[in-house]
Write an enzyme that holds these catalytic residues in place. Structure first.
Site, PDB file in Angstrom:
ATOM      1  N   ASP A 236       0.834  -1.200   0.000  1.00 50.50           N
ATOM      2  CA  ASP A 236       0.000   0.000   0.000  1.00 50.50           C
ATOM      3  C   ASP A 236       0.873   1.256   0.000  1.00 50.50           C
ATOM      4  O   ASP A 236       2.057   1.220  -0.357  1.00 50.50           O
ATOM      5  CB  ASP A 236      -0.970  -0.055   1.204  1.00 50.50           C
ATOM      6  CG  ASP A 236      -2.285   0.650   0.945  1.00 50.50           C
ATOM      7  OD1 ASP A 236      -2.309   1.887   1.039  1.00 50.50           O
ATOM      8  OD2 ASP A 236      -3.281  -0.032   0.639  1.00 50.50           O
ATOM      9  N   ASP A 237       0.311   2.350   0.411  1.00 49.80           N
ATOM     10  CA  ASP A 237       0.938   3.676   0.389  1.00 49.80           C
ATOM     11  C   ASP A 237       2.297   3.677   1.099  1.00 49.80           C
ATOM     12  O   ASP A 237       2.464   3.031   2.131  1.00 49.80           O
ATOM     13  CB  ASP A 237      -0.025   4.630   1.119  1.00 49.80           C
ATOM     14  CG  ASP A 237       0.337   6.075   0.923  1.00 49.80           C
ATOM     15  OD1 ASP A 237       1.351   6.354   0.286  1.00 49.80           O
ATOM     16  OD2 ASP A 237      -0.430   6.924   1.416  1.00 49.80           O
ATOM     17  N   ASP A 348      -6.138   4.801  -5.826  1.00 51.83           N
ATOM     18  CA  ASP A 348      -6.766   5.561  -4.749  1.00 51.83           C
ATOM     19  C   ASP A 348      -6.962   7.026  -5.162  1.00 51.83           C
ATOM     20  O   ASP A 348      -6.341   7.509  -6.117  1.00 51.83           O
ATOM     21  CB  ASP A 348      -5.851   5.486  -3.518  1.00 51.83           C
ATOM     22  CG  ASP A 348      -6.603   5.621  -2.207  1.00 51.83           C
ATOM     23  OD1 ASP A 348      -7.744   6.094  -2.218  1.00 51.83           O
ATOM     24  OD2 ASP A 348      -6.023   5.275  -1.161  1.00 51.83           O
ATOM     25  N   CYS A 396     -10.549   2.902  -5.422  1.00 55.23           N
ATOM     26  CA  CYS A 396     -10.640   3.250  -4.009  1.00 55.23           C
ATOM     27  C   CYS A 396     -10.631   4.768  -3.938  1.00 55.23           C
ATOM     28  O   CYS A 396     -10.061   5.410  -4.810  1.00 55.23           O
ATOM     29  CB  CYS A 396      -9.397   2.675  -3.299  1.00 55.23           C
ATOM     30  SG  CYS A 396      -9.157   3.195  -1.598  1.00 55.23           S
ATOM     31  N   ASP A 418     -12.891   2.418   4.452  1.00 53.01           N
ATOM     32  CA  ASP A 418     -11.725   2.218   5.324  1.00 53.01           C
ATOM     33  C   ASP A 418     -12.132   1.620   6.658  1.00 53.01           C
ATOM     34  O   ASP A 418     -11.282   1.250   7.459  1.00 53.01           O
ATOM     35  CB  ASP A 418     -11.013   3.562   5.563  1.00 53.01           C
ATOM     36  CG  ASP A 418     -10.121   3.926   4.394  1.00 53.01           C
ATOM     37  OD1 ASP A 418      -9.856   3.049   3.553  1.00 53.01           O
ATOM     38  OD2 ASP A 418      -9.694   5.089   4.309  1.00 53.01           O
TER      39      ASP A 418
HETATM   40  C1  GLA Z   1      -6.886   5.633   1.661  1.00 50.93           C
HETATM   41  C2  GLA Z   1      -7.334   4.215   1.418  1.00 50.93           C
HETATM   42  C3  GLA Z   1      -6.648   3.292   2.390  1.00 50.93           C
HETATM   43  C4  GLA Z   1      -5.153   3.416   2.254  1.00 50.93           C
HETATM   44  C5  GLA Z   1      -4.726   4.867   2.437  1.00 50.93           C
HETATM   45  C6  GLA Z   1      -3.259   5.063   2.114  1.00 50.93           C
HETATM   46  O1  GLA Z   1      -7.371   6.122   2.865  1.00 50.93           O
HETATM   47  O2  GLA Z   1      -8.729   4.113   1.506  1.00 50.93           O
HETATM   48  O3  GLA Z   1      -7.063   1.963   2.192  1.00 50.93           O
HETATM   49  O4  GLA Z   1      -4.766   2.942   0.988  1.00 50.93           O
HETATM   50  O5  GLA Z   1      -5.471   5.737   1.598  1.00 50.93           O
HETATM   51  O6  GLA Z   1      -2.849   6.356   2.285  1.00 50.93           O
END
Ligand code: GLA
Length: 601
Positions: A236-237, A348, A396, A418
């Site tokens: 992820d991020d 996202d 997302c 989330d």
């Molecule tokens: C959003 C997404 C999360 C995650 C964060 C990362 O909030 O919904 O699932 O990926 O960004 O910064």
């Protein structure tokens, strides 16, 4: 098949084409509108809605889906009163707050009975959906692009097509409306090769590590996950630039080699060696003020002339009306995907729009920016699907802020919220499943106490709730107990057994905890009626209560069904009209899955 009605305004030189599409296998009607400037003057479109239906009305209710971040798409039913009732977004995305949907229903309408008229917008930007009861007891429902902030310049010879609205009528309550939407979206909207396939069971490192990870940590998670049958690791991020919190470096899509030495090729190879495929997170539509991209092209961020744009989550929104921005964004994502065998992308979008101005569009065309932005997003996702047809794309937006049929056209699944708490998810997923097939709903098992609400729920319940979606994990598996890891093995097996049924079957809502405040229950029945899966969640335990009897739905009344767990056989009629007696459960947040199969002697 599409009926086109052409209307002309000779004074303005305007042609209006009304389109009504019907499908041999569906009772939905899809409506859109195209305007063509056949005159000699420039026309300025200030309001162009896509559908409007008038009808006589007595008493009834309005149903909408509303909420907030971590509380998306809760069902809200209220009496339809005199005047205008509006749901809308002017945030640049379909939004957490209102959903581009409304339904009006006659008084007394329930899951199985009553008349319902529903509209759902195939669009991912600003919208309005309105129901108006007039002085003469007539009702008008309408839907389209939000006129606020919209003005489109239509030069002679040009045309403008407004997005489609799906209109559904049901004479058998909300249940039939739901089936019509699910089938339409599965048969005519979602086009990914994954539509009819089991999605890989993934583990995402977001709630496991947030920004604090490196190659070693990811490989530890992947190693443990692989041993338990999990099939994909999603990073992820936080993998690019020097990003170590949710501030900075968006736009600079270069791997942080301090965290991930050897870059993506090395990491992906190691993950693949452990038997897992690899997925990655992007937020391509944004730019951070401290990025190389912003320093090189400050004018690429949306902004108003002479004013500093407002930051939200320390970022600006890129101006996707500019072709060179769309090209840059596409190439930066595609370059990463070309650099290693990446099977999945979580795309996202984490902020709403302010300072909606474009240095590119020119003064007269500023009112086009919101819509041109959405077209830019669609073009990006179209290109991505074209170059990487095997890529599994999951959209997302800060959880579920852009969960709409427009995005579903490009990605077979969308991250729902989330909020991964099993109890919160009951209401979120109930509202989402009112319109979307379960295979489109991104859902994961996460850690406890839950990171959003702090609630502790059994691991089993979290699994059962996530299985009413794409299913996966979002936790640090290396920190689980051996008992929990064994439960993962069991859940993986359950997923493989039931994913085709959950994905392809007819969904029935049996009970809603939002209404009864005690328990929730839904059921999926195979199209050929050969099997069914019931999920029951006892949200709050009750003192001194009798065992609960659940009336199932959608079975063949004459046929016999065997409950897999007990071996007991019942007729469909008995299960539907008499009900299935559930064993009593101790404690809050308990759940049970019951599988029934057609029984032949
Ligand atoms: C959003 C997404 C999360 C995650 C964060 C990362 O909030 O919904 O699932 O990926 O960004 O910064």
């Amino acid at each position: 098949m599409t009926l086109e009605l052409e209307c002309r305004d000779f004074l303005l030189g305007l042609k209006v084409i009304l389109r009504y599409s019907v499908f041999a296998d569906s009772e939905a009607i899809v409506r859109s509108v195209e305007l063509v400037n056949e005159g000699k003057e420039v026309l300025y479109l200030e309001r162009i809605l896509s559908a409007c239906v008038d009808m006589d009305w007595e008493n009834g209710d309005l149903l909408t889906l509303c909420g907030s971040w971590a509380r998306e798409r809760h069902m809200m039913r209220r009496p339809l009163a005199f005047g205008k009732q509006l749901v809308s977004s002017s945030r640049g995305e379909s939004g957490h707050q209102d959903h581009p949907f409304l339904a009006v229903m006659k008084q007394g309408t329930g899951q199985e009975q009553g008349e319902v008229w529903a509209m759902h917008f195939v669009y991912s930007g600003n919208f309005i959906a309105e129901a108006e009861v007039s002085q003469f007891d007539s009702l008008r429902i309408l839907m389209g692009i939000n006129p606020e902030g919209f003005e489109w310049v239509l030069n002679p010879g040009e045309s403008f097509t407004a997005p489609e609205v799906v209109c559904v009528y049901s004479d058998q309550g909300l249940g039939k409306m739901t089936h019509t939407f699910h089938d339409l979206y599965r048969n005519h909207l979602i086009r990914s090769p994954y539509l009819h396939k089991n999605r890989p069971i993934l583990i995402n490192n977001w709630e496991a590590t947030y920004f604090d990870f490196n190659t070693q940590k990811l490989l530890e998670i992947a190693r443990e996950a692989g041993k338990r049958g999990i099939e994909m690791l999603v990073m992820d991020d936080g993998w690019f630039g020097k990003r170590s919190m949710d501030e900075g470096y968006l736009g600079d899509w270069k791997v942080n080699e301090e965290k991930l030495p050897g870059g993506l090729p090395f990491l992906v190879e190691q993950v693949n060696k452990l038997g897992l495929s690899f997925g990655i997170w992007f937020e391509p539509e944004m730019v951070s003020p401290n990025s190389e991209l912003y320093r090189a092209h400050p004018d690429w961020a949306m902004q108003l002339p002479g004013r500093e744009p407002t930051q939200s989550r320390a970022q600006y929104v890129l101006d996707l009306s500019r072709p060179e921005v769309v090209d840059y964004v596409y190439e930066s994502v595609a370059a990463v995907l070309r650099s290693a065998p990446i099977s999945y992308v979580k795309w996202d979008m984490n902020r709403q729009m302010t300072d909606v101005g474009s240095g590119f569009l020119g003064r007269e065309h500023q009112g086009e920016l919101f819509h041109r932005y959405v077209l830019g997003v669609y073009e990006l996702q179209e290109r991505l699907n074209r170059e990487f047809p095997e890529l599994l794309l999951e959209n997302c937006a800060s959880g579920g802020a852009r969960f709409d049929p427009g995005m579903l056209y490009y990605s077979p699944q969308i991250w729902c919220s989330d909020d991964t708490d099993a109890v919160e998810r009951l209401s979120i997923q109930e509202g989402t499943a009112l319109l979307y097939p379960l295979g489109a709903i991104g859902a994961h098992v996460s850690d406890c106490p839950n990171h959003i609400v702090g609630r502790i729920t059994p691991f089993e319940t979290r699994g059962h709730v996530a299985m009413a979606g794409t299913f996966g994990y979002e936790l640090d598996i290396t920190k689980l107990t051996e008992g929990e890891k064994r439960q993962i093995e069991g859940q993986v097996a359950l997923y493989h057994q039931f994913a085709p049924l959950i994905r392809e079957g007819d969904y029935y809502r049996i009970a809603s905890w939002g209404e009864n405040h005690r328990y929730d229950c839904w059921q999926v029945v195979a199209k050929d009626k050969s099997e069914a899966l019931v999920t029951y969640v006892q949200v709050l335990a009750e003192p001194n209560c009798h065992s609960r009897r659940i009336c199932l739905k959608g079975l063949l009344p004459e046929a016999k069904y065997q409950v897999e767990e007990t071996g007991k056989v019942y007729t469909g009629a008995l299960l539907m009209y008499g009900g299935l007696l559930l064993p009593r459960m101790e404690g809050d947040f308990q759940s049970k899955m019951i599988h029934l199969m057609l029984f032949t002697e």
